[in-house]
Design an enzyme around this catalytic site. Structure first.
Site, PDB file in Angstrom:
ATOM      1  N   PRO A   2      35.541  21.766 -44.384  1.00 38.64           N
ATOM      2  CA  PRO A   2      36.237  20.475 -44.508  1.00 38.64           C
ATOM      3  C   PRO A   2      37.325  20.500 -45.581  1.00 38.64           C
ATOM      4  O   PRO A   2      37.041  20.538 -46.765  1.00 38.64           O
ATOM      5  CB  PRO A   2      35.115  19.502 -44.895  1.00 38.64           C
ATOM      6  CG  PRO A   2      33.841  20.208 -44.625  1.00 38.64           C
ATOM      7  CD  PRO A   2      34.139  21.663 -44.783  1.00 38.64           C
ATOM      8  N   GLU A   3      38.549  20.533 -45.130  1.00 37.10           N
ATOM      9  CA  GLU A   3      39.680  20.295 -46.027  1.00 37.10           C
ATOM     10  C   GLU A   3      40.301  18.982 -45.559  1.00 37.10           C
ATOM     11  O   GLU A   3      39.664  18.241 -44.816  1.00 37.10           O
ATOM     12  CB  GLU A   3      40.672  21.463 -45.970  1.00 37.10           C
ATOM     13  CG  GLU A   3      40.048  22.783 -46.420  1.00 37.10           C
ATOM     14  CD  GLU A   3      41.058  23.912 -46.577  1.00 37.10           C
ATOM     15  OE1 GLU A   3      42.185  23.609 -46.965  1.00 37.10           O
ATOM     16  OE2 GLU A   3      40.708  25.069 -46.303  1.00 37.10           O
ATOM     17  N   LYS A  59      40.203  15.262 -50.245  1.00 40.64           N
ATOM     18  CA  LYS A  59      39.015  15.585 -49.450  1.00 40.64           C
ATOM     19  C   LYS A  59      37.905  14.571 -49.646  1.00 40.64           C
ATOM     20  O   LYS A  59      36.786  14.770 -49.175  1.00 40.64           O
ATOM     21  CB  LYS A  59      38.492  16.970 -49.844  1.00 40.64           C
ATOM     22  CG  LYS A  59      39.516  18.086 -49.753  1.00 40.64           C
ATOM     23  CD  LYS A  59      38.922  19.364 -50.318  1.00 40.64           C
ATOM     24  CE  LYS A  59      39.999  20.398 -50.587  1.00 40.64           C
ATOM     25  NZ  LYS A  59      39.474  21.554 -51.318  1.00 40.64           N
ATOM     26  N   ARG A 257      39.137  32.494 -55.607  1.00 36.86           N
ATOM     27  CA  ARG A 257      38.927  32.413 -54.166  1.00 36.86           C
ATOM     28  C   ARG A 257      39.520  33.618 -53.454  1.00 36.86           C
ATOM     29  O   ARG A 257      40.545  34.147 -53.868  1.00 36.86           O
ATOM     30  CB  ARG A 257      39.569  31.137 -53.597  1.00 36.86           C
ATOM     31  CG  ARG A 257      38.966  29.866 -54.108  1.00 36.86           C
ATOM     32  CD  ARG A 257      37.565  29.659 -53.524  1.00 36.86           C
ATOM     33  NE  ARG A 257      36.816  28.653 -54.267  1.00 36.86           N
ATOM     34  CZ  ARG A 257      35.839  28.961 -55.122  1.00 36.86           C
ATOM     35  NH1 ARG A 257      35.526  30.212 -55.351  1.00 36.86           N
ATOM     36  NH2 ARG A 257      35.188  28.008 -55.747  1.00 36.86           N
TER      37      ARG A 257
END
Length: 267
Positions: A2-3, A59, A257
DNA sequence: ATTGTGGCCTGCCCGC
DNA sequence: TGCGGGCAGGCCACAA
């Protein structure tokens, strides 16, 4: 995962509960409630209130709740975050059936938060890895400008005089809200910018490219059906080649990341 | 203040 | 076939 595009779909689905009154709240795992509020307190404060709006910032999905039993007390807001694997279900149906890196199964214990409504229907947050959470009265001002409507001036403010890597700055929700790992890689790939560039080192033309790419790329991903539908996505794997020029992609860690980028056209 | 790092959480996939 | 280790990343606490 979910972005912004996924949460925008959740927001649209949550419009269905606007106008309904919360009959009860079940917190299936106490750890899902964030912000130092006891699960029982969240439940008791939300119960009896009417949902007056479903909004999104970055978000974060926000349900505005009316005064409820004690109108003098005033409104309240319930913030829902979906982490990496969180899905929203409204009245038993999920607007998104399957998320990248998550399971499509429906284990009852994954339903971390359930809002039941007066009459009928329910809103469920199903989050296997539980990196999401529910927050009472979230600090929305701590979030930067929304990436979907990002302007050149807002981007300049977010990047100026920062020594952090460009990608890390884009992932910082307090600077720009809504960009996650996959969207960040896609955005930088489309803009021809190297993820490890110092954020403050972009010249005017580069900032302009990035500012133009952010809303348009997000809208494209939303039309295609999610943050995982970018052109770079299929190549984000060992041996993957740049879809634009065929160069072998590099994999590195930026902002903590996994990052895939093209050494030929991203500078 | 800014920037970087580790931990949380747990399903899944790979190699043995 | 089972098992263990590594991986995924949004967010937060904490350190320098």
């Amino acid at each position: 995962m979910p972005e912004l595009p996924e949460v925008e779909v959740y927001r649209a689905a949550a419009q269905a509960v606007v106008g309904r009154t919360v009959a009860g709240v079940a917190v299936r795992d106490p750890r899902f409630v964030r912000g130092g509020v006891a699960p029982g307190e969240l439940a008791s404060r939300v119960t009896g209130r009417r949902v007056t709006a479903a909004r999104r910032r970055g978000k974060l999905l926000v349900l505005d709740l009316g005064g409820g039993r004690s109108p003098a007390v005033g409104g309240l807001r319930l913030g829902l975050r979906f982490g990496m694997t969180g899905r929203l279900l409204v009245d038993g149906a999920g607007p998104i059936e399957r998320l990248l890196h998550s399971s499509g199964r429906a284990e009852p214990r994954w339903d971390r938060l359930v809002l039941r409504f007066v009459g009928d229907g329910e809103l469920v947050v199903r989050d296997p890895r539980m990196l999401g959470g529910a927050v009472l009265d979230p600090d929305e001002d701590a979030l930067g400008p929304d990436a979907l409507t990002l302007t050149l001036a807002e981007l300049a403010t977010a990047l100026d005089r920062s020594a952090a890597p460009l990608k890390a700055r884009l992932l910082d929700q307090s600077k720009v809200a809504g960009i996650g790992n996959l969207v960040a890689d896609e955005l930088l790939w489309r803009s021809g910018l190297a993820p490890a560039r110092r954020a403050g080192s972009l010249d005017e033309a580069e900032r302009r490219r990035l500012a133009r790419a952010a809303p348009s790329t997000l809208r494209l991903l939303m039309r295609r059906g999610g943050s995982h539908t970018g052109d770079l996505m299929p190549a984000r794997a060992p041996g993957g080649r740049c879809p634009r020029d065929g160069a072998e992609l590099r994999r590195s860690t930026v902002g903590g990341r996994t990052t895939w980028w093209c050494p030929l056209h991203q500078h």
